[in-house]
Design a protein around this motif. Structure first.
Motif, short mmCIF file in Angstrom:
data_model
loop_
_atom_site.label_atom_id
_atom_site.label_comp_id
_atom_site.label_asym_id
_atom_site.label_seq_id
_atom_site.Cartn_x
_atom_site.Cartn_y
_atom_site.Cartn_z
N VAL A 244 0.85 -1.18 0.00
CA VAL A 244 0.00 0.00 0.00
C VAL A 244 0.89 1.24 0.00
O VAL A 244 1.96 1.24 0.61
N GLY A 266 -3.13 -3.64 0.87
CA GLY A 266 -3.85 -2.66 0.05
C GLY A 266 -5.22 -2.28 0.62
O GLY A 266 -5.77 -1.22 0.29
N HIS A 287 -3.33 0.61 -3.67
CA HIS A 287 -2.59 -0.65 -3.69
C HIS A 287 -1.38 -0.49 -4.62
O HIS A 287 -1.49 0.14 -5.67
#
Ligand code: NAD
Length: 426
Positions: A244, A266, A287
């Motif tokens: 992320v 994510g 993400h």
């Protein structure tokens, strides 16, 4: 891929040229002092005997007993073990601990073995190498797919064969078996001491410095947490399933909670467990794949997962100003050259992640002296070692106008060579 031992030797040649290394010493350093190749017969649970091949490479012990892990992996090869034992020599000498370089391994997919088979194989390996190892000779440790439990079996087998206790034979043991406090976080903590010194040199202020960490395992996870508590802005993290990126910064505890709940990193942007399809792929929080995380616009990139992540294919896309190698060998030699040309500062693995082997040395030191140190004692001793090593590598880089990796190799080989000269002249 290049042969790892050839890579190691080309690094040796490069350092030898920069420092004008004595040619006799250079010649000696072109191969390990001793290589053991052993056949380890193991009675499998079904009654059949299977024979595994194991290695131990003892590269150089000028500075102290050989030191290095034992890895269990189906790709283990003699060339890999030899290269890793050379790099252990360089790592120990870079941080100036009195240990030499060694490495071992068994060609095996340990996930296919039962606990009993694993124990018999581990004990069988020691039965084959025990006359050539020991606290004052060669001190193994865990590596890929070897654990504190396996170290405990090996310690026990070794002492049985020896006929008396030798508690400093192996490190990375569980605390109850003589392991050291602080070992779990040592590698990350050592890396943070190095980052703090680098920040002073470059004038980086933690709260204005963004960081991406590839690989939130033992090393990357603790590194992200300690840097965040120093005030650094951790903007990207990843694990084997991807990661992320949040421009506003990531709350590591929250990200870990999402993982514990069964979500991927994510999902952090949504604050709850989600599917890959639901994760935002754009915007300020999104993400990222494990390839993308390497190319983000951050100040510090910390590869803390696998080897060969920064390659000739992506080195020209790296936007970080600094790369801190917490993984072993995350940058290929070709990528190294590209980063050098682009003026990106790279803190090499032999310095950045050497907090781990330093605390392994502390474990050995406690064992041979029959002492037990607190975690505070351990970190009080680790910090000055890492700070001094960083500054010596930096000075060597400045002196010869070379990279930090070249600086670390030159500094380390200077130390080894100086001790070897004493030996050669006697
Ligand atoms: P670990 O197994 O605890 O963690 C590895 C992490 O990498 C995991 O989070 C995993 O999900 C992630 N990962 C796996 N594949 C990935 C991929 N393709 N992309 C991104 N992430 C991926 O291992 P560790 O002990 O943290 O070791 C990490 C690295 O640090 C290794 O290179 C290791 O050799 C090196 N190292 C570790 C120590 C130590 O003390 N543990 C010491 C020196 C060097």
């Amino acid at each position: 891929m290049n042969n790892p031992f050839e890579n190691a030797m080309s690094q040796l040649d490069k350092a030898a040229k920069i420092m004008n290394l004595d040619k006799n010493i250079h010649e000696i350093l072109k191969q390990p002092d001793r290589i053991l190749t052993v056949a380890v017969p193991v009675k499998m649970d079904n009654g059949e005997v299977k024979v595994f091949t194991g290695f131990r490479s003892q590269f150089n012990d000028a500075l102290g007993p050989y030191k290095g892990g034992i890895r269990y992996h189906h790709n283990v090869s003699l060339d890999e073990v030899k290269a890793l034992s050379f790099w252990m020599m360089v790592k120990c000498a870079t941080v100036n601990i009195p240990m030499g370089g060694g490495k071992g391994g068994i060609i095996v997919n340990s996930k296919e073995l039962s606990q009993g088979e694993l124990e018999r194989m581990s004990r069988g390996y020691i039965q084959k190498i025990w006359r050539n190892v020991g606290a004052q000779i060669d001190v193994p440790a865990p590596d890929m797919y070897t654990t504190p439990t396996i170290m405990g079996w090996m310690q026990d087998e070794f002492e049985k064969l020896l006929g008396h206790a030798d508690p400093g034979f192996i490190t990375g043991k569980a605390i109850k078996d003589g392991g050291s406090e602080g070992r779990e976080t040592a590698t990350a903590q050592g890396g943070v001491y190095v980052v703090r010194e680098l920040a002073k040199k470059l004038g980086l202020k933690p709260n204005e410095t963004t960081v991406a960490v590839q690989g939130m395992g033992n090393v990357g996870g603790f590194m992200a947490k300690i840097l965040a508590s120093d005030g650094y802005k951790i903007v990207a993290i990843s694990d084997s399933k991807g990661g992320v990126y949040n421009e506003a910064g990531i709350d590591i505890a929250k990200a870990e909670q999402i993982k514990k709940d069964g979500g991927m990193l994510g999902c952090y942007c949504l604050g709850t467990v989600c599917s890959l399809e639901q994760m935002p792929k754009d915007g300020p929080c999104k993400h990222v794949s494990n390839e993308e995380i390497l190319e983000l616009p951050v100040d510090i990139l910390v590869p803390a997962a696998l080897e060969n992540q920064i390659t000739a294919d992506n080195a020209h896309k790296i936007k970080a100003k600094v790369v801190v190698e917490m993984a072993n060998g995350p940058t290929t030699p070709e990528a190294d050259e590209i980063l050098k040309e682009r003026g990106i500062i790279l803190v090499p693995d032999v310095l950045a992640n050497a907090g781990g082997v330093t605390v392994s040395y502390f474990e050995w030191d406690q064992n041979v002296k029959n002492e037990r140190w607190t975690e505070a004692d351990v970190f009080a001793k680790l910090e000055p070692i890492m700070i001094q090593a960083f500054n010596e590598v930096w000075e060597t880089k400045e002196k010869y106008n070379i990279t930090m990796r070249e600086g670390a190799f030159v500094k380390a080989i200077e130390r080894v060579a100086s001790k070897m000269k004493n030996k050669l002249s006697s």
